[in-house]
Write a protein that holds these residues in place. Structure first.
Motif, PDB file in Angstrom:
ATOM      1  N   TYR A  24      24.112  -8.479   5.283  1.00 49.85           N
ATOM      2  CA  TYR A  24      23.831  -7.043   5.394  1.00 49.85           C
ATOM      3  C   TYR A  24      22.460  -6.865   6.022  1.00 49.85           C
ATOM      4  O   TYR A  24      21.455  -7.381   5.517  1.00 49.85           O
ATOM      5  N   THR A  25      22.419  -6.162   7.154  1.00 51.60           N
ATOM      6  CA  THR A  25      21.180  -5.997   7.895  1.00 51.60           C
ATOM      7  C   THR A  25      20.963  -4.530   8.228  1.00 51.60           C
ATOM      8  O   THR A  25      21.853  -3.875   8.772  1.00 51.60           O
ATOM      9  N   LEU A  26      19.784  -4.026   7.898  1.00 52.51           N
ATOM     10  CA  LEU A  26      19.398  -2.659   8.249  1.00 52.51           C
ATOM     11  C   LEU A  26      18.188  -2.705   9.178  1.00 52.51           C
ATOM     12  O   LEU A  26      17.299  -3.548   9.019  1.00 52.51           O
ATOM     13  N   TYR A  27      18.146  -1.768  10.111  1.00 47.23           N
ATOM     14  CA  TYR A  27      16.991  -1.602  10.989  1.00 47.23           C
ATOM     15  C   TYR A  27      16.450  -0.177  10.830  1.00 47.23           C
ATOM     16  O   TYR A  27      17.218   0.793  10.845  1.00 47.23           O
ATOM     17  N   ASN A  28      15.147  -0.082  10.659  1.00 50.24           N
ATOM     18  CA  ASN A  28      14.483   1.203  10.483  1.00 50.24           C
ATOM     19  C   ASN A  28      13.322   1.318  11.462  1.00 50.24           C
ATOM     20  O   ASN A  28      12.712   0.314  11.844  1.00 50.24           O
ATOM     21  N   ILE A  29      12.994   2.539  11.833  1.00 48.79           N
ATOM     22  CA  ILE A  29      11.846   2.757  12.714  1.00 48.79           C
ATOM     23  C   ILE A  29      11.106   4.006  12.252  1.00 48.79           C
ATOM     24  O   ILE A  29      11.712   4.976  11.797  1.00 48.79           O
ATOM     25  N   SER A  30       9.784   3.960  12.344  1.00 50.17           N
ATOM     26  CA  SER A  30       8.973   5.118  11.963  1.00 50.17           C
ATOM     27  C   SER A  30       7.730   5.166  12.837  1.00 50.17           C
ATOM     28  O   SER A  30       7.255   4.143  13.333  1.00 50.17           O
ATOM     29  N   GLY A  31       7.213   6.371  13.044  1.00 49.48           N
ATOM     30  CA  GLY A  31       5.998   6.558  13.815  1.00 49.48           C
ATOM     31  C   GLY A  31       5.122   7.615  13.177  1.00 49.48           C
ATOM     32  O   GLY A  31       5.621   8.580  12.583  1.00 49.48           O
ATOM     33  N   THR A  32       3.822   7.435  13.290  1.00 45.42           N
ATOM     34  CA  THR A  32       2.864   8.362  12.693  1.00 45.42           C
ATOM     35  C   THR A  32       1.836   8.793  13.740  1.00 45.42           C
ATOM     36  O   THR A  32       1.317   7.961  14.493  1.00 45.42           O
ATOM     37  N   TYR A  33       1.543  10.100  13.757  1.00 38.41           N
ATOM     38  CA  TYR A  33       0.514  10.636  14.643  1.00 38.41           C
ATOM     39  C   TYR A  33      -0.506  11.384  13.798  1.00 38.41           C
ATOM     40  O   TYR A  33      -0.152  12.264  13.010  1.00 38.41           O
TER      41      TYR A  33
ATOM     42  N   LYS B 172       0.835  -1.195   0.000  1.00 36.56           N
ATOM     43  CA  LYS B 172       0.000   0.000   0.000  1.00 36.56           C
ATOM     44  C   LYS B 172       0.871   1.247   0.000  1.00 36.56           C
ATOM     45  O   LYS B 172       1.795   1.378   0.818  1.00 36.56           O
ATOM     46  N   GLY B 173       0.578   2.165  -0.916  1.00 35.06           N
ATOM     47  CA  GLY B 173       1.361   3.385  -1.027  1.00 35.06           C
ATOM     48  C   GLY B 173       1.364   4.194   0.255  1.00 35.06           C
ATOM     49  O   GLY B 173       2.383   4.774   0.640  1.00 35.06           O
ATOM     50  N   GLU B 174       0.228   4.231   0.949  1.00 37.21           N
ATOM     51  CA  GLU B 174       0.122   4.986   2.194  1.00 37.21           C
ATOM     52  C   GLU B 174       1.069   4.440   3.253  1.00 37.21           C
ATOM     53  O   GLU B 174       1.738   5.196   3.967  1.00 37.21           O
ATOM     54  N   ASP B 175       1.166   3.109   3.340  1.00 36.93           N
ATOM     55  CA  ASP B 175       2.044   2.511   4.335  1.00 36.93           C
ATOM     56  C   ASP B 175       3.513   2.740   4.001  1.00 36.93           C
ATOM     57  O   ASP B 175       4.346   2.950   4.890  1.00 36.93           O
ATOM     58  N   LEU B 176       3.847   2.703   2.715  1.00 33.42           N
ATOM     59  CA  LEU B 176       5.224   2.960   2.311  1.00 33.42           C
ATOM     60  C   LEU B 176       5.619   4.396   2.643  1.00 33.42           C
ATOM     61  O   LEU B 176       6.732   4.653   3.106  1.00 33.42           O
ATOM     62  N   ALA B 177       4.720   5.352   2.401  1.00 33.12           N
ATOM     63  CA  ALA B 177       5.013   6.749   2.704  1.00 33.12           C
ATOM     64  C   ALA B 177       5.283   6.938   4.191  1.00 33.12           C
ATOM     65  O   ALA B 177       6.129   7.751   4.592  1.00 33.12           O
ATOM     66  N   LYS B 178       4.583   6.170   5.039  1.00 30.90           N
ATOM     67  CA  LYS B 178       4.774   6.290   6.481  1.00 30.90           C
ATOM     68  C   LYS B 178       6.100   5.695   6.939  1.00 30.90           C
ATOM     69  O   LYS B 178       6.465   5.833   8.111  1.00 30.90           O
ATOM     70  N   GLN B 179       6.805   5.053   6.033  1.00 29.29           N
ATOM     71  CA  GLN B 179       8.146   4.569   6.347  1.00 29.29           C
ATOM     72  C   GLN B 179       9.215   5.415   5.668  1.00 29.29           C
ATOM     73  O   GLN B 179      10.378   5.026   5.594  1.00 29.29           O
TER      74      GLN B 179
ATOM     75  N   GLU C   8      -1.478  14.996   9.446  1.00 25.63           N
ATOM     76  CA  GLU C   8      -0.831  13.744   9.854  1.00 25.63           C
ATOM     77  C   GLU C   8       0.675  13.926   9.735  1.00 25.63           C
ATOM     78  O   GLU C   8       1.169  14.424   8.728  1.00 25.63           O
ATOM     79  N   VAL C   9       1.401  13.510  10.780  1.00 21.49           N
ATOM     80  CA  VAL C   9       2.846  13.699  10.825  1.00 21.49           C
ATOM     81  C   VAL C   9       3.524  12.353  11.031  1.00 21.49           C
ATOM     82  O   VAL C   9       3.113  11.554  11.876  1.00 21.49           O
ATOM     83  N   THR C  10       4.568  12.111  10.227  1.00 23.34           N
ATOM     84  CA  THR C  10       5.370  10.887  10.338  1.00 23.34           C
ATOM     85  C   THR C  10       6.831  11.279  10.520  1.00 23.34           C
ATOM     86  O   THR C  10       7.316  12.221   9.874  1.00 23.34           O
ATOM     87  N   ALA C  11       7.550  10.563  11.365  1.00 18.74           N
ATOM     88  CA  ALA C  11       8.992  10.770  11.542  1.00 18.74           C
ATOM     89  C   ALA C  11       9.646   9.420  11.797  1.00 18.74           C
ATOM     90  O   ALA C  11       8.989   8.475  12.255  1.00 18.74           O
ATOM     91  N   GLY C  12      10.926   9.338  11.500  1.00 18.31           N
ATOM     92  CA  GLY C  12      11.605   8.065  11.717  1.00 18.31           C
ATOM     93  C   GLY C  12      13.093   8.139  11.461  1.00 18.31           C
ATOM     94  O   GLY C  12      13.644   9.197  11.114  1.00 18.31           O
ATOM     95  N   ILE C  13      13.726   6.994  11.630  1.00 14.56           N
ATOM     96  CA  ILE C  13      15.166   6.864  11.424  1.00 14.56           C
ATOM     97  C   ILE C  13      15.404   5.669  10.508  1.00 14.56           C
ATOM     98  O   ILE C  13      14.897   4.576  10.758  1.00 14.56           O
TER      99      ILE C  13
ATOM    100  N   LYS D 125       0.675   5.160  15.384  1.00 14.51           N
ATOM    101  CA  LYS D 125       1.105   3.922  14.724  1.00 14.51           C
ATOM    102  C   LYS D 125       2.626   3.939  14.658  1.00 14.51           C
ATOM    103  O   LYS D 125       3.247   4.969  14.375  1.00 14.51           O
ATOM    104  N   MET D 126       3.233   2.769  14.905  1.00 13.18           N
ATOM    105  CA  MET D 126       4.693   2.657  14.838  1.00 13.18           C
ATOM    106  C   MET D 126       5.068   1.363  14.131  1.00 13.18           C
ATOM    107  O   MET D 126       4.373   0.350  14.259  1.00 13.18           O
ATOM    108  N   VAL D 127       6.193   1.403  13.411  1.00 13.85           N
ATOM    109  CA  VAL D 127       6.717   0.223  12.727  1.00 13.85           C
ATOM    110  C   VAL D 127       8.221   0.143  12.963  1.00 13.85           C
ATOM    111  O   VAL D 127       8.945   1.129  12.763  1.00 13.85           O
ATOM    112  N   PHE D 128       8.677  -1.012  13.408  1.00 17.75           N
ATOM    113  CA  PHE D 128      10.109  -1.305  13.538  1.00 17.75           C
ATOM    114  C   PHE D 128      10.425  -2.400  12.529  1.00 17.75           C
ATOM    115  O   PHE D 128       9.809  -3.460  12.557  1.00 17.75           O
TER     116      PHE D 128
END
Length: 900
Positions: free
Chosen positions: A838-847, A74-81, A854-859, A808-811
């Motif tokens: 090769y391993t990457l870890y990402n985190i994002s949160g949406t309020y 889903k495009g919406e979920d990808l944008a939130k990451q 709607e605001v999303t931020a992450g690393i 909402k948060m995704v790790f």
């Protein structure tokens, strides 16, 4: 509008709630999508079963009921990451690996920009669609879609069919289909903006999108909307990252890719040096500053009296990109059952690259009359020099070579869709055009002007010149090469139930299409003839080709039992330039119980040689890796001092098309199941087996130098015995056999006072990948090893997510298994080097608790993982492979969306 009930459930006459849960859970790879689906379940509202056209079939049905494996993003979920490009979105698909990345544009010309590669079968064997119809291919390949022209902001969802689909879509769908689907309608106004900032210099990104739409289709009889999207990313220079700042001199990997074409220049004097037994000079290879540390020039190392430039320490390891896109779509109600649809999409993508300064390998010379000739008072003398003109191995002092590729893409569609007399009807006309332009943007020099300045003594090839601005005055800027591909297609599809069996209705579809393709490529001979290092042949300014493609296809969905259904499909295509082809597909779907569903399919496929494959001009460019001339420098030791420059060097290679190419053919088999043992826990496993014959490819420079006796006819030498180029033009080779399994496990816990938790993992395990280089030759297993590119045995994406009211948060974890490295060093000490996991870890949160905002931020890359070390030399980036690892490092992103 009238409800469409043309086709019932493909597995049974009615659809149960459990099956709907299964569909919602099993087809989405993103756990946030799972949360939305499950939340809808708990509303206790009646579930509406929408019949839609699902990728891989021409008959409307429910997505979950597909007999072929499909992944939905889903495009919406990808944008939130924090994902704003299609290229990055497809890194979430484990079946996609080793595509052509935007970073690979560095040091390359006539590229496809960026492309997908399902099953690692090649970027030309994955079909990319937009709203179920083809885009114009890249004009520099005419067989792949440049992903950079697809604006992620406009995408509602991505459907990835992980199965061969030539029986439905025709050519190029050997490995599967990726279908980008935009919104059908939109009302209101919204703006979305985002930014990404790495901790280290370079690689920052900015984007903004504006959506606007008006009209209710049911109430007002129309809806029109438009989207404008702008994105930019800054480049990263090699000096700005630990993994690349040492360039191509990496002793721990056995790499020394420094260039003998440097500054101060090395020279070859064919009339100098010691005399042989016949009293003739043997030649002199030297540098006047080679014994004095090369004047301490930056990135230059003295070795054996010569000076070597570490060119890879100077490049931009990622390019600068800029994209502007626009989409306009209108839907107009013609009647209660028919709509008129019009759509236009435009995209302009610019990719700017930077590589080491212009290079002259004995293509310019210094006369003895120059004030800078060794021993004339300014430049130190060299023993054995003849006093006659000397040939230079020289680098420009005008700065890096800057190139820019601009790709403009247009697609216009007009069509009608609806229902009449029980038939679903869909037809229209599509015009697609893609135009790409390569340009010199700085640093490329006019060789004739440089030679004149060497002749009159105004340029010093060994140090500072009297006029420091003179080098820049030799620059040649402008367009060098333009390619254009135009495609016009008229198509139609009709479908309906045609018969009722005891187990349900037989769905039937029939359709056809006619396509006209026209391609041309124009070289600016006036410019490229001045710059030999461009690798573009100025002697064939125009190349062109065209073809007509006619197709007919049909499809049946046959309910054999209440829980067993068959899909039969077949397609006939006729190409005006090579002939016709027929490809069938048969698939079965069996649901023995509501918690378990089995599926399997068998199909054939093909890929016609593209217009570029057939008509592309043959031109010279440099090999990516460095080699030893097997005759003049066997084993890395020159047979004579003057041939030292034929050791560990990038030779020229001839590339281009061939009119004698024949189509590739394939067979594909899949088998799998979907299991929901308990509520909201779904496990899927799908086995695939694909064989490709008559592979269109090149006998690569690596293959040629690895077996010089076998490929002796591929070495083209000049009059003095040096390699002029190696021949790597396209041919029909052997084939590929690959098999593996896609696995996924997704779970969504019940809602509690602390919110709702879920997890998911989706991965692909390649069991076998065998390659046959030549027809009748031996098959070699290469899975888990590098073979340009590497075939990675295991890749997965896993995540844990949480949602609570407006939060909402995704790790997420992205993992790629390591592999045996390229190992072209020739030193046994490094022959067993492995590229690490090769391993990457990402985190994002949406309020979403703010009014209309709607605001999303992450690393991204939380732990600042460095790219895995590799001695691959097939790309301009040394020390790592840009196809599998990312040099950006830890980066922070933020995104906001405001709805008016």
């Amino acid at each position: 509008m009238k409800m469409n009930n043309a086709v019932r459930s493909l597995g049974s006459p009615t659809i149960g709630k459990s099956l709907l849960k299964l569909s919602a859970l099993s087809l989405s790879m993103m756990c946030l999508s799972l949360a939305h689906a499950a939340e809808a379940e708990e509303t206790n509202q009646p579930t509406k079963v929408a019949k839609v056209t699902v990728t891989g079939s021409s008959i409307k049905g429910v997505a979950a009921q597909s007999a072929s494996p499909i992944t939905i993003l889903k495009g919406e979920d990808l944008a939130k990451q924090g994902i704003t490009t299609v290229e990055e979105a497809l890194t979430k698909v484990s079946a996609n690996q080793a595509g052509f990345t935007t970073s690979q544009n560095v040091g390359a010309s006539n590229t496809e920009g960026s492309s997908a590669n399902l099953r690692a079968l090649g970027t030309d064997k994955t079909l990319v669609l937009l709203n179920g119809r083809r885009l114009a291919y890249s004009p520099f390949s005419t067989s792949t879609t440049n992903l950079n022209i697809i604006p992620m902001a406009m995408v509602e969802r991505v459907e990835i069919l992980r199965d061969g689909a030539s029986a439905v879509y025709g050519a190029d769908a050997i490995a599967g289909v990726i279908n980008f689907i935009t919104k059908k309608s939109f009302e209101g106004l919204s703006i979305s903006a985002g930014a990404l900032q790495p901790e280290e210099s370079g690689g920052d990104q900015q984007d903004i999108s504006i959506f606007g739409g008006y009209g209710d289709l049911d109430e007002q009889g129309f809806n029109i909307y438009g989207v404008v999207d702008y994105r930019r990313t800054n480049n990263i220079m090699a000096k700005d990252r630990k993994v690349s700042r040492r360039g191509g001199v990496l002793p721990e990997l056995g790499l020394d890719a420094s260039s003998a074409n440097g500054f101060p220049a090395n020279f070859y004097d064919p009339n100098g040096g010691p005399l042989d037994k016949d009293g003739k000079p043997t030649g002199l290879l030297a540098n006047p500053y080679g014994d004095s540390n090369c004047n301490n020039a930056p990135n230059v190392v003295a070795d054996g009296g010569l000076c070597y430039l570490n060119t890879q320490a100077l490049i931009g390891i990622t390019p600068k990109t800029e994209t502007v896109s626009a989409l306009g779509r209108g839907t107009f109600k013609l009647s209660d059952t028919f709509n008129l649809v019009g759509e236009y999409i435009f995209s302009r993508n610019k990719v700017a690259t930077s590589i080491a300064p212009d290079v002259y390998s004995r293509s310019v010379s210094l006369p003895s009359s120059s004030q800078y000739y060794p021993g004339q008072g300014i430049t130190p003398g060299v023993d054995g020099i003849s006093g006659k003109p000397i040939q230079l191995y020289l680098r420009s002092q005008a700065g890096n070579r800057m190139s820019e590729t601009t790709t403009d893409s247009h697609r216009i569609f007009a069509g009608v869709e609806g229902e009449a007399y029980g038939w679903d009807m869909n037809g229209g006309v599509t015009y697609a055009q893609s135009e790409a332009t390569d340009s010199f943007a700085g640093g490329y020099l006019n060789r004739s002007n440089l030679q004149a300045a060497l002749n009159d003594g105004s340029i010093n090839p060994f140090g500072a010149s009297a006029d420091s601005n003179l080098w820049k005055s030799f620059e040649v800027n402008g367009d060098t090469n333009k390619g254009k591909l135009k495609s016009t297609t008229a198509d139609f599809t009709v479908s309906r139930p045609i018969y009722t069996l005891p187990a349900g209705e037989v769905g039937f579809a029939f359709g056809g299409s006619f396509t006209k393709q026209e391609w041309d490529q124009k070289v600016n001979s006036a410019i490229v003839s001045q710059v030999p290092s461009s690798g573009i042949d100025p002697n064939k300014p125009i190349s062109e080709g065209d073809r007509d493609i006619s197709a007919l296809f049909t499809e049946f969905h046959i309910p054999i039992l209440a829980n067993l259904e068959a899909q039969l499909a077949a397609r006939y295509d006729d190409y005006s330039d090579f002939g016709d082809t027929f490809n069938p597909k048969i698939a079965f779907r069996w649901e023995p119980m509501k918690e378990l569903m089995f599926r399997t399919s068998y199909s054939t496929g093909f890929r016609a040689p593209s217009l570029y494959d057939i008509n592309a001009p043959q031109s010279e460019t440099y090999t990516g890796s460095k080699y030893n001339d097997p005759v003049l420098c066997p084993g890395g030791t020159a047979t004579s001092p003057q041939y030292q420059t034929e050791c560990n060097v990038q030779f020229k290679r001839m590339q281009g098309g061939s009119p004698d190419l024949q189509p590739e053919e394939s067979t594909s088999y899949t088998a799998g199941f979907v299991l929901e043992p308990i509520k909201n826990l779904v496990f899927t496993a799908d086995y695939y087996n694909i064989e490709v014959d008559n592979l269109i490819s090149t006998i690569s420079d690596a293959m040629i130098f690895d077996d010089p006796d076998k490929y002796s006819d591929r070495f083209i030498r000049d009059t003095d015995g040096r390699i002029k180029y190696v021949n790597t033009t396209l041919v029909n080779m052997g084939g590929i056999k690959t098999e593996g399994v896609d696995l996924s496990l997704n779970y969504l816990a019940p809602t509690t006072k602390t919110g709702r938790f879920g997890f998911g993992i989706d991965g692909t395990y390649i069991m076998k990948y065998d390659r046959q280089d030549e027809k009748g030759g031996k098959w070699e297993g290469i899975v888990g090893t590098y073979d340009d590119p590497a075939i990675v045995r295991w890749k997965h994406v896993a995540n844990v997510n949480w949602s609570y009211e407006n939060w909402k948060m995704v790790f997420e974890q992205q993992f790629t298994r390591g592999y045996k490295d390229q190992n072209t060093t020739g030193d046994e000490k490094y022959d067993n080097h492995r590229v690490s996991d090769y391993t990457l870890y990402n985190i994002s949160g949406t309020y979403s608790g703010f009014k209309n905002l709607e605001v999303t931020a992450g690393i991204k890359n939380i732990f600042d993982e460095e790219p895995s070390a590799s001695n691959v030399t097939d790309n301009f980036q040394y020390g790592y492979d840009p196809r599998y690892t990312d040099p950006v490092g830890r980066a922070y992103f933020v995104r906001g969306t405001y709805k008016f």
